[in-house]
Design a protein around this motif. Structure first.
Motif, short mmCIF file in Angstrom:
data_model
loop_
_atom_site.label_atom_id
_atom_site.label_comp_id
_atom_site.label_asym_id
_atom_site.label_seq_id
_atom_site.Cartn_x
_atom_site.Cartn_y
_atom_site.Cartn_z
N ARG A 1 -13.42 25.72 28.35
CA ARG A 1 -14.30 25.49 29.51
C ARG A 1 -13.61 24.64 30.57
NH1 ARG A 1 -19.03 22.70 26.65
NH2 ARG A 1 -20.19 22.89 28.59
N GLU B 1 -13.46 25.63 21.18
CA GLU B 1 -13.93 26.47 22.30
C GLU B 1 -14.24 25.67 23.56
OE1 GLU B 1 -18.56 26.55 20.76
OE2 GLU B 1 -17.34 28.34 20.55
N HIS B 2 -14.53 24.38 23.37
CA HIS B 2 -14.85 23.56 24.56
C HIS B 2 -13.65 23.43 25.50
CE1 HIS B 2 -18.63 22.74 22.75
NE2 HIS B 2 -18.09 22.11 21.72
N LEU C 1 -16.53 17.31 28.68
CA LEU C 1 -16.64 18.77 28.56
C LEU C 1 -15.87 19.24 27.33
CD1 LEU C 1 -17.90 20.92 30.42
CD2 LEU C 1 -15.65 21.27 31.43
N SER D 1 -14.03 15.96 32.48
CA SER D 1 -13.28 16.89 31.62
C SER D 1 -13.23 16.40 30.18
CB SER D 1 -11.88 17.13 32.18
OG SER D 1 -11.27 15.92 32.49
N SER E 1 -11.03 23.63 33.44
CA SER E 1 -10.36 24.42 34.47
C SER E 1 -8.85 24.39 34.24
CB SER E 1 -10.69 23.82 35.84
OG SER E 1 -9.78 24.31 36.78
#
Ligand code: PLP
Length: 398
Positions: A9, A5-6, A138, A135, A11
């Motif tokens: 997030r 799921e990360h 994230l 990134s 972009s």
């Protein structure tokens, strides 16, 4: 399968594609105006001659049964590791073979090394920053804390009182071009040692540092071998943007939870990496030869002169402050309080000059632009004239 799921997030917008799209649209509207590109992130110049020669010879070796090579050693060929070791020892930094790892560009290790760290770790990123720092964390679900550079001088921040486990430092910093002084780095090293934190020191642009007082490696700072990994690239000065080659230094004294980090990294590399091609490593070894270093110096000197000319022009236009140039780019304030993308459009539409919006480098880069000096002298001079004409000042070149 369930997705990580990360990753959702991250972009989905790719600034490079957006820039190319805007350029295409502009070219349709102004097909006769020469486009001046000041947005390159890597050296756009041909490979140094000695590199080209070494790679050609290596390619010929691969064509013969007697000299061909099988899989490369995972951490790199001894001839290249030795050349890198020597280059550090010329700067009074002693390293051993097992501390140097050849990779196919700094980016993969900047992200890959995070696999060794727990996802519970808190990461500190100094703003503005190279997007991969953010990134990659994230995507791993880590908690990221930002500390901002000084909004006027762009001096990068010093450690704060809060705890961090992983710290990204880039010097010369992409995008501001700022280089940490030894005193500043000492504060980060002391902070990391106190917090048992790891510094990921991105030295990809170190070949542009000319000032003798400024450190080109974090290992010039006492204690750094106990808390810092250094990541370097041949893309930025030696023209390996396409060839792909970099190296990562993980010193023996770097130990977490009683495990030597370079041993754990080796385990990871054996699992996921099959090394860098013989041809690329032969080319890289030529970069560290006497002739290679001379050629490298000529390339970086030319880019630095471009950067100095650009900086002087923007100082005259009131968009940046005076200062030493030790990097291939200039970081400026947007005129007329424009947003970064607004300024990108303005420069492109009014002058046909392509620059890089500062907001690509995090929220702290908003209202700023990165101007790359990776261009020919003709392009740089032509761009300076267009900037001066657009902003209503005298031609800023002597
Ligand atoms: N580090 C910095 C600061 C960069 O700006 C870049 C690329 O633009 C990289 C690392 C990646 O370099 P490489 O081409 O070696 O992967």
């Amino acid at each position: 399968m369930n997705l990580n799921e990360h990753y959702l997030r991250l972009s989905d917008t790719d600034p490079a594609s957006l820039i190319e799209k805007k350029i295409q649209e502009h070219m349709l509207l102004s097909p006769d105006r020469q486009l001046l590109r000041l947005d390159a992130e890597d050296s756009p110049f041909p490979l140094p001659r000695c590199v080209d020669q070494a790679m050609s010879e290596a390619a010929i070796q691969l064509q013969n049964d007697a000299t061909l090579r099988k899989l490369p050693p995972v951490s790199g060929y001894p001839f290249l590791i030795e050349a890198i070791k020597n280059s550090y020892s010329q700067r009074s930094i002693a390293l051993t073979e097992g501390e140097i790892f050849i990779n196919n560009g700094a980016k993969c290790d900047i992200a890959g090394i995070l696999e060794l760290a727990s996802t519970d770790n808190t990461v500190v990123i100094t703003e503005p920053f190279n997007p991969v720092y953010y990134s990659s964390n994230l995507a791993a679900g880590r908690n990221v804390r930002f500390i901002s550079s000084d909004p006027v001088s762009y001096e990068p921040p010093l450690p704060d009182e809060e705890h961090a486990d992983i710290i990204y430092l880039s010097s010369p910093c992409n995008p501001t071009g700022y280089v940490y002084t030894k005193e500043m780095l000492k504060q980060w090293v002391d902070y990391a040692l106190y917090h048992n934190a790891l510094i990921l020191f991105d030295a990809s642009y170190e070949a542009f540092i000319r000032s003798e007082e400024l450190p080109r490696s974090i290992y010039e700072i006492e204690g750094a071998k106990k808390c810092a990994v250094e990541i370097c690239s041949l893309s930025k000065a030696a023209g390996f943007g396409n060839t792909r080659l970099g190296y990562t230094v993980i010193p023996n004294p770097l130990i977490f939870d009683s495990v030597r980090l370079n041993q754990l990294w080796m385990r990871r590399e054996r699992m996921k990496f099959n090394g860098v091609s013989y041809v690329a490593q032969k080319g890289a070894a030529a970069v560290f030869s006497e002739e290679g270093q001379k050629e490298l110096c000529q390339i970086t000197d030319a880019v630095l002169l471009n950067a100095q000319m650009l900086r002087r022009a923007f100082v005259n236009l009131g968009l940046c402050q005076k200062g030493e140039v030790n990097s291939p780019f200039v970081w400026i304030r947007c005129p007329q309080k424009l947003s970064s993308w607004g300024c990108f459009d303005y420069f492109l539409k009014e002058m046909g000059v392509v620059t890089l919006p500062g907001s690509i480098f995090g929220a702290g880069g908003e209202n700023h632009m990165k101007i790359s000096a990776y261009a020919t002298r003709e392009i740089v001079c032509a761009a300076i004239e267009r900037f001066a004409a657009l902003m209503g000042k005298e031609k800023p070149l002597e």
